[in-house]
Design a protein around this motif. Structure first.
Motif, short mmCIF file in Angstrom:
data_model
loop_
_atom_site.label_atom_id
_atom_site.label_comp_id
_atom_site.label_asym_id
_atom_site.label_seq_id
_atom_site.Cartn_x
_atom_site.Cartn_y
_atom_site.Cartn_z
N GLU A 265 0.76 -1.37 0.03
CA GLU A 265 -0.08 0.12 0.11
C GLU A 265 0.96 1.32 -0.17
OE1 GLU A 265 -3.19 -0.32 -0.19
OE2 GLU A 265 -3.32 -2.26 0.33
N GLU A 266 0.22 2.18 -0.63
CA GLU A 266 1.12 3.63 -0.59
C GLU A 266 0.92 4.11 1.03
OE1 GLU A 266 0.61 8.19 -2.00
OE2 GLU A 266 -0.49 6.64 -3.09
N LYS A 267 2.08 4.43 1.74
CA LYS A 267 2.00 4.90 3.04
C LYS A 267 2.05 6.16 3.37
CE LYS A 267 2.99 0.34 3.75
NZ LYS A 267 3.42 0.12 2.67
N GLU A 268 1.61 6.46 4.42
CA GLU A 268 1.41 7.79 4.90
C GLU A 268 1.03 8.78 3.87
OE1 GLU A 268 5.04 8.44 7.16
OE2 GLU A 268 4.24 7.22 8.68
N VAL A 269 -0.27 8.88 3.51
CA VAL A 269 -0.68 9.63 2.52
C VAL A 269 -0.96 11.18 3.22
CG1 VAL A 269 -2.67 10.11 1.05
CG2 VAL A 269 -1.77 7.75 1.12
N GLN A 270 -0.23 12.01 2.87
CA GLN A 270 -0.56 13.39 3.42
C GLN A 270 -1.38 14.12 2.46
OE1 GLN A 270 2.02 14.55 5.78
NE2 GLN A 270 0.41 16.48 6.12
N ILE B 46 -2.50 9.90 6.63
CA ILE B 46 -3.11 8.64 6.73
C ILE B 46 -2.28 7.73 6.47
CG2 ILE B 46 -5.08 7.56 5.60
CD1 ILE B 46 -6.48 10.43 4.90
N ASP B 47 -2.39 6.39 7.10
CA ASP B 47 -1.63 5.44 7.07
C ASP B 47 -1.87 4.78 5.54
OD1 ASP B 47 -0.83 5.39 9.46
OD2 ASP B 47 -1.77 3.57 10.18
N PHE B 48 -3.22 4.70 5.08
CA PHE B 48 -3.00 4.35 3.61
C PHE B 48 -4.58 4.66 2.92
CE2 PHE B 48 -3.57 0.14 5.14
CZ PHE B 48 -4.37 -0.49 4.47
N ILE C 39 -14.00 6.16 -1.14
CA ILE C 39 -12.80 6.28 -0.78
C ILE C 39 -12.64 5.74 0.69
CG2 ILE C 39 -11.09 7.98 -0.08
CD1 ILE C 39 -11.82 9.74 -2.24
N GLU C 40 -11.68 4.87 0.70
CA GLU C 40 -11.56 4.38 2.11
C GLU C 40 -10.27 4.92 2.66
OE1 GLU C 40 -11.44 0.04 1.99
OE2 GLU C 40 -13.50 0.04 1.37
N VAL C 41 -10.23 5.24 4.08
CA VAL C 41 -9.08 5.77 4.86
C VAL C 41 -8.67 4.39 5.73
CG1 VAL C 41 -8.40 7.48 6.72
CG2 VAL C 41 -9.86 8.12 4.82
N HIS C 42 -7.53 3.93 5.80
CA HIS C 42 -7.16 2.91 6.26
C HIS C 42 -6.04 3.35 7.60
CE1 HIS C 42 -9.12 -0.27 4.02
NE2 HIS C 42 -9.05 0.75 2.98
N GLU C 43 -6.18 3.17 8.72
CA GLU C 43 -5.49 3.15 9.87
C GLU C 43 -4.91 1.88 10.63
OE1 GLU C 43 -3.69 6.01 11.36
OE2 GLU C 43 -4.35 6.77 9.58
N VAL C 44 -3.70 1.61 10.65
CA VAL C 44 -3.21 0.45 11.28
C VAL C 44 -2.69 0.56 12.85
CG1 VAL C 44 -1.61 -1.57 10.87
CG2 VAL C 44 -2.37 -0.41 8.89
N GLN D 162 -9.70 9.43 15.95
CA GLN D 162 -8.74 9.89 14.98
C GLN D 162 -9.26 9.53 13.69
OE1 GLN D 162 -4.92 7.72 15.18
NE2 GLN D 162 -3.78 9.06 13.76
N ALA D 163 -9.77 8.41 13.35
CA ALA D 163 -10.51 8.20 12.23
C ALA D 163 -11.53 8.90 11.80
CB ALA D 163 -10.98 6.61 11.92
N LEU D 164 -12.33 9.29 12.75
CA LEU D 164 -13.57 10.29 12.42
C LEU D 164 -13.11 11.61 12.16
CD1 LEU D 164 -15.83 9.29 15.40
CD2 LEU D 164 -16.29 9.05 13.03
N TYR D 165 -11.94 12.08 12.79
CA TYR D 165 -11.35 13.20 12.47
C TYR D 165 -10.74 13.30 11.10
CZ TYR D 165 -8.23 17.44 12.23
OH TYR D 165 -7.86 18.46 11.54
#
Length: 170
Positions: A57-62, A68-70, A77-82, A95-98
């Motif tokens: 996965e493309e990491k740390e999308v600014q 965002i982790d990826f 669109i899916e925001v993923h946090e590990v 954090q995800a809600l933010y």
């Protein structure tokens, strides 16, 4: 009714929202540029798990002030946090809600997925009607960041694994 948060000034970082729900003292130190995480074996373990499990996965999308982790793109669109464990699940969820709130303010509708690779679990998070909860958290973060000294720490069992332990308790 709470006053509306100025959406054009979303400068709060996701990590700050996370730390608000973990420890306001940790949040204050982090916001003041006192970062101890680079010394933490727990942070290193989290990075290792992320790399091992989600290496393609493309990491740390600014995006603006958030990192965002990826992200996965599809119908939505899916925001993923590990995350390492669910012990701080409320902080992870906020954090995800933010991130979802931030994206919505910029015209992007998304959902979030929290990944707990060691548990082989995921949790889907949607903003649906929780904007006021996020805005309250943002105001709390900004209030703590504006304090002249850190909030008094409250000792809990999670303190022993915290990178800031020595600042609070030694």
């Amino acid at each position: 009714m709470l006053p509306e948060y100025p959406h054009d000034e979303l400068l709060t970082r996701g990590t700050e929202i996370n730390y608000l729900f973990i420890c306001p003292t940790k949040l204050w130190y982090f916001a003041k540029g006192i970062t101890m995480e680079q010394e933490s074996e727990w942070v290193d373990l989290g990075k290792f798990l992320h790399e091992r499990r989600y290496g393609s996965e493309e990491k740390e999308v600014q995006i603006g002030s958030i990192k965002i982790d990826f992200i996965r793109r599809g119908d939505t669109i899916e925001v993923h946090e590990v995350k390492k464990s669910k012990s701080m699940e409320k902080a992870h969820e906020m954090q995800a809600l933010y991130y979802l709130y931030y994206l919505k303010q910029h015209g992007i509708k998304a959902k979030a997925v929290l990944h707990y690779p060691q548990l082989r679990e995921t949790k889907e998070v949607t903003l649906d009607g929780r904007e006021e909860e996020v805005e309250t958290a943002i105001r709390d973060v900004e209030r703590i960041k504006s304090l002249p000294t850190p909030p008094e720490p409250v000792k809990t069992k999670k303190c022993k694994k915290c990178a800031y332990y020595e600042l609070c308790w030694v």
